[in-house]
Design a protein around this motif. Structure first.
Motif, PDB file in Angstrom:
ATOM      1  N   VAL A 109      29.385  46.436  52.927  1.00 25.99           N
ATOM      2  CA  VAL A 109      30.268  45.558  53.499  1.00 25.99           C
ATOM      3  C   VAL A 109      30.504  44.406  52.388  1.00 25.99           C
ATOM      4  CG1 VAL A 109      30.767  43.494  55.085  1.00 25.99           C
ATOM      5  CG2 VAL A 109      30.101  45.920  55.953  1.00 25.99           C
ATOM      6  N   GLU A 110      29.281  43.839  51.717  1.00 26.74           N
ATOM      7  CA  GLU A 110      29.379  42.856  50.883  1.00 26.74           C
ATOM      8  C   GLU A 110      29.954  43.437  49.419  1.00 26.74           C
ATOM      9  OE1 GLU A 110      25.638  40.642  50.555  1.00 26.74           O
ATOM     10  OE2 GLU A 110      26.401  39.349  49.278  1.00 26.74           O
ATOM     11  N   HIS A 117      37.484  42.326  46.351  1.00 24.34           N
ATOM     12  CA  HIS A 117      38.853  41.806  46.930  1.00 24.34           C
ATOM     13  C   HIS A 117      38.685  40.315  47.096  1.00 24.34           C
ATOM     14  CE1 HIS A 117      40.274  45.834  47.648  1.00 24.34           C
ATOM     15  NE2 HIS A 117      39.416  45.957  48.295  1.00 24.34           N
ATOM     16  N   THR A 121      43.889  40.068  38.725  1.00 29.15           N
ATOM     17  CA  THR A 121      44.307  40.895  39.830  1.00 29.15           C
ATOM     18  C   THR A 121      44.644  42.387  38.893  1.00 29.15           C
ATOM     19  OG1 THR A 121      45.324  39.331  41.344  1.00 29.15           O
ATOM     20  CG2 THR A 121      46.119  41.619  41.498  1.00 29.15           C
ATOM     21  N   TYR A 178      45.889  46.071  39.300  1.00 24.62           N
ATOM     22  CA  TYR A 178      46.768  47.190  40.192  1.00 24.62           C
ATOM     23  C   TYR A 178      46.116  48.479  40.070  1.00 24.62           C
ATOM     24  CZ  TYR A 178      50.385  43.795  40.651  1.00 24.62           C
ATOM     25  OH  TYR A 178      51.018  42.773  41.062  1.00 24.62           O
ATOM     26  N   ILE A 180      32.458  45.408  49.112  1.00 17.05           N
ATOM     27  CA  ILE A 180      33.791  45.382  49.324  1.00 17.05           C
ATOM     28  C   ILE A 180      34.289  44.056  49.353  1.00 17.05           C
ATOM     29  CG2 ILE A 180      35.946  46.231  50.929  1.00 17.05           C
ATOM     30  CD1 ILE A 180      33.950  48.445  52.041  1.00 17.05           C
ATOM     31  N   ASP A 181      33.677  43.135  49.731  1.00 13.90           N
ATOM     32  CA  ASP A 181      33.990  41.768  49.793  1.00 13.90           C
ATOM     33  C   ASP A 181      34.344  41.212  48.104  1.00 13.90           C
ATOM     34  OD1 ASP A 181      34.089  40.961  52.405  1.00 13.90           O
ATOM     35  OD2 ASP A 181      32.072  39.999  52.605  1.00 13.90           O
ATOM     36  N   PRO A 219      39.642  36.675  47.030  1.00 14.43           N
ATOM     37  CA  PRO A 219      40.800  35.747  47.143  1.00 14.43           C
ATOM     38  C   PRO A 219      40.706  34.942  45.697  1.00 14.43           C
ATOM     39  CG  PRO A 219      39.104  34.918  48.533  1.00 14.43           C
ATOM     40  CD  PRO A 219      38.522  36.033  47.937  1.00 14.43           C
ATOM     41  N   GLN A 225      40.147  42.500  42.739  1.00 15.36           N
ATOM     42  CA  GLN A 225      40.404  41.082  42.169  1.00 15.36           C
ATOM     43  C   GLN A 225      39.201  40.565  42.136  1.00 15.36           C
ATOM     44  OE1 GLN A 225      44.731  39.667  44.147  1.00 15.36           O
ATOM     45  NE2 GLN A 225      42.735  38.716  45.262  1.00 15.36           N
ATOM     46  N   GLY A 257      46.129  50.365  45.670  1.00 15.66           N
ATOM     47  CA  GLY A 257      45.860  49.276  45.911  1.00 15.66           C
ATOM     48  C   GLY A 257      45.346  48.113  44.851  1.00 15.66           C
ATOM     49  N   THR A 258      44.689  47.046  45.038  1.00 16.26           N
ATOM     50  CA  THR A 258      44.240  46.407  43.852  1.00 16.26           C
ATOM     51  C   THR A 258      42.806  46.097  43.852  1.00 16.26           C
ATOM     52  OG1 THR A 258      44.636  44.195  45.400  1.00 16.26           O
ATOM     53  CG2 THR A 258      46.493  45.052  43.990  1.00 16.26           C
TER      54      THR A 258
END
Lengths: 313, 313
Positions: free
Chosen positions: B294-295, B301, B226, B228, B297-298, B303, B213, B210-211
Motif C-alpha cells: 500500500v505504501e 502516485h 509526471t 505518462y 503505491i502511495d 500529489p 508522479q 496511467g501516470t
C-alpha cells in the motif's frame, strides 16, 4: 439526464480533501492512539456520547481546546483498547445513541499504528468505523470478458433497491470490506461467491492490479478507504448470478455503455473510481481522449493521513 | 551487494516530501505566477543570480521575508514571461552562472497555471527547469514480451557510461521528457525510434497505462515530475537496438532478474518507480508477496503542489 465530466465523477467520491478543514470548520476531533498517532477523526456530534460513556469506562481523554480524543495511557495494548471500545459501543447500541449502530455487523475492522509491526493496534466494529473516521480496507473486483473481436466487455452489478446504502446504483461485479482479519485473496473469493456466484476455480484467477484510495463522506459518516483492486477476466460464456440479495441484476456492457453510465453518475461513487482506474490501466481513458487525465489519476490515489498496514518490524 | 526493500527503492526517488520543508529548512523560494499561483521552487543558491539579472530585466519581484519570487505584474502574458526569462537565461548561460545551463537543450518545457485553459502560461528552457523546480512531464515505455509459456520478459536498457546523468544505470526500453509542445503519443514514438530503433508500426501499439508522479532531487536540482506510462508488448522476435548513443545495451530479463536489479538499486530512481508500477499493475508485486504494497503505491502516485495540464476552460 445530467452528464458530468469524469473528473467531476471522481471528485464526487473524494469529498474530504483535508482533515484540517474538518477540524477547524466543523469542529471535528482528531482521534489519536496513546502514542499520539493520528488514526481517525470523530465528528463533533459524536463527542458528547463518547464523553458520557467515558464516565463508566475511562477509555478516552478529551482535549476540547486542541480538539483531540486520545486513548488513555492505561489502554496500552490492542486487547485493552479493543475490549473497552467494544463495551462502550455495545452500550451506545443499546441506548440507540448512534444511528450507524442499528446496522451492527459483528465484523471487526483493524486500525494500524505507525510501529504496529504489521498487526492491528485496535479492532473496531464495522458499523462504528464511520463514527471514528478510521481508515478501512476492502476489495473491488472488475469482472470483464472479451468479445470474439477482442473488445472489452464489463460486468456491472445493479445494487438491490433494498440496500441501505446507494440502492439501485451500479457497482463492480463483486466488492466488499475486509474485516475480522480475513486475507485479501480470501476476501476476493468470498465476495465473488457471495455476490455473483463465481466459483472458486474462476475467482482465484483474479489478478491484483494495485489499489485505489479516497477519503469520502456518506450518510454513514467519514470513510478514508484503501481498496485492493483486482481484474478478473471471465470466460466468455460465464454469467455471474446474484446470490445474497445485494445485487438485483448483472449487465454485460461494452465500454461505451459503461462510460455513459459513469458520466451520468449512475455508479456508487467509490465504484465509479474503480471503473475509471480500470479504464486508465487498460488504455481506454488516455491523455488524448481525456483532458483531465492527470488530475483524474491524482483523485484515484489520494494519500491518506492515517497509517496503513506495514511490514512486520 | 546491498539489497533494499522495494519501499526503500521508491523512496530513493521520492526525496522531496514537502515543499514547506524546502522553504523553511533550506531557505528556498516559492516561485509564483503574477496571479500568485505556485508553479515551482527556487533553491536559495540561485536567487542572487536571478536578482542581479532583474536589474536589467525586471521580470521578477523578490520578497526575502516571505521568500517568494514572483512575476512582475507587467509580465502578464505567456509571451512576455517566456521571452524575458529566455533573455535572462541566455545571459546566465554566457556568464556560466549556473552549471545546469552548460547542458543547454534548446528545448522548452511548459508551465501550467490554474486557469490556463489547458495552454502553457510560461515556457522554460529544459536545462533551467531544475533551477526553477517546475513540474515537468515525460513518457516512459515499458517494453516487454512473453515467453512461449506466457511468462513476462522485460526489455531493460543500460544507460551509456557517457551519459551525464545516471551513467551505467538501468532504464526503461525508452523514455524521455516532453518538450516544445510535442504530443504525448508523438513523444512515445520519437523516443522508441531514437533510443531503441522501434519502428513506428510497432511503437504505435504502446498502450497508455496511467501516470507515475514523484518529487525528486538530483545533482541537477529539483524535479517534480509526471510521467505518462506506456506498456509496449513486443513481438517475441523483436530486438531493440541502441541508436542515439544514450543506451549501451538492451537486456531481455525474466521478472526475477528485474526484481533483483531493482532491489540492488541498479535502476535510475524514476525508472525503478516505473518498473514497480508495471509490476503492480500486472499482478507481479501483490499485497501477498510485498508487505509494503500500500505504501509503495502511495509513493508511485505522489500529489504535486503545482498545477498540471487541465481541460481547456
Amino acid at each position: 439526464m445530467t452528464e458530468y465530466s469524469l473528473l467531476e465523477i471522481v471528485k464526487l467520491c473524494n469529498t474530504v480533501p483535508d482533515i484540517n478543514a474538518l477540524v477547524s470548520t466543523e469542529k471535528a476531533y482528531r482521534f489519536l492512539l496513546d502514542d499520539g498517532t493520528l488514526v481517525g477523526v470523530v465528528s463533533n456530534a459524536d463527542i458528547a456520547a463518547l464523553e458520557a460513556e467515558c464516565t463508566h469506562t475511562p477509555l478516552f481523554v478529551f482535549d476540547h481546546s486542541l480538539r483531540t480524543i486520545e486513548f488513555g495511557a492505561s489502554f496500552d495494548t490492542e486487547q485493552k483498547r479493543s475490549a473497552a471500545l467494544a463495551s462502550i459501543l455495545a452500550r451506545l447500541r443499546e441506548q440507540r445513541g448512534w444511528a450507524t449502530l442499528a446496522k451492527w455487523r459483528n465484523e471487526l475492522y483493524p486500525v494500524f499504528g505507525v510501529k504496529s509491526s504489521g498487526a492491528a493496534v485496535l479492532w473496531v466494529e464495522r458499523a462504528a468505523s464511520y463514527n471514528f473516521g478510521i481508515r478501512t480496507y476492502g476489495v473491488h473486483i472488475n469482472g470483464f470478458t472479451r468479445s470474439t473481436d477482442g473488445e472489452v466487455l464489463m460486468w456491472v452489478g445493479k445494487r438491490a433497491k433494498s440496500k441501505s446504502t446507494w440502492p439501485g446504483y451500479l457497482d463492480q461485479m463483486a466488492a466488499g470490506g475486509i474485516g475480522n482479519g480475513l486475507g485479501i485473496l480470501e476476501s476476493v473469493t468470498k465476495e465473488c461467491e457471495e455476490e455473483a456466484q463465481v466459483p472458486l476455480d474462476i475467482a482465484t484467477r483474479a489478478k491484483a492490479a494495485g489499489t485505489i484510495q479516497y477519503f469520502t463522506r456518506s450518510e454513514l459518516g467519514l470513510q478514508p478507504e484503501t481498496q485492493y483492486v483486482f481484474d478478473l477476466e471471465l470466460p466468455r460464456d460465464f454469467v455471474p448470478v446474484p446470490n445474497d440479495g445485494e445485487v438485483e441484476q448483472f449487465y454485460l456492457w461494452p465500454i461505451s455503455d459503461v462510460l455513459r453510465a459513469l458520466r451520468q453518475s449512475l455508479f456508487k461513487p467509490n465504484c465509479a473510481l474503480c471503473v475509471v482506474d480500470f479504464f486508465v490501466r487498460h488504455g481506454i481513458i488516455t491523455a488524448e481522449n481525456e483532458p483531465d487525465y492527470v488530475e483524474i489519476i491524482d483523485n484515484i490515489h489520494c494519500p491518506l493521513p492515517f497509517p496503513g498496514p506495514t511490514r512486520p518490524q
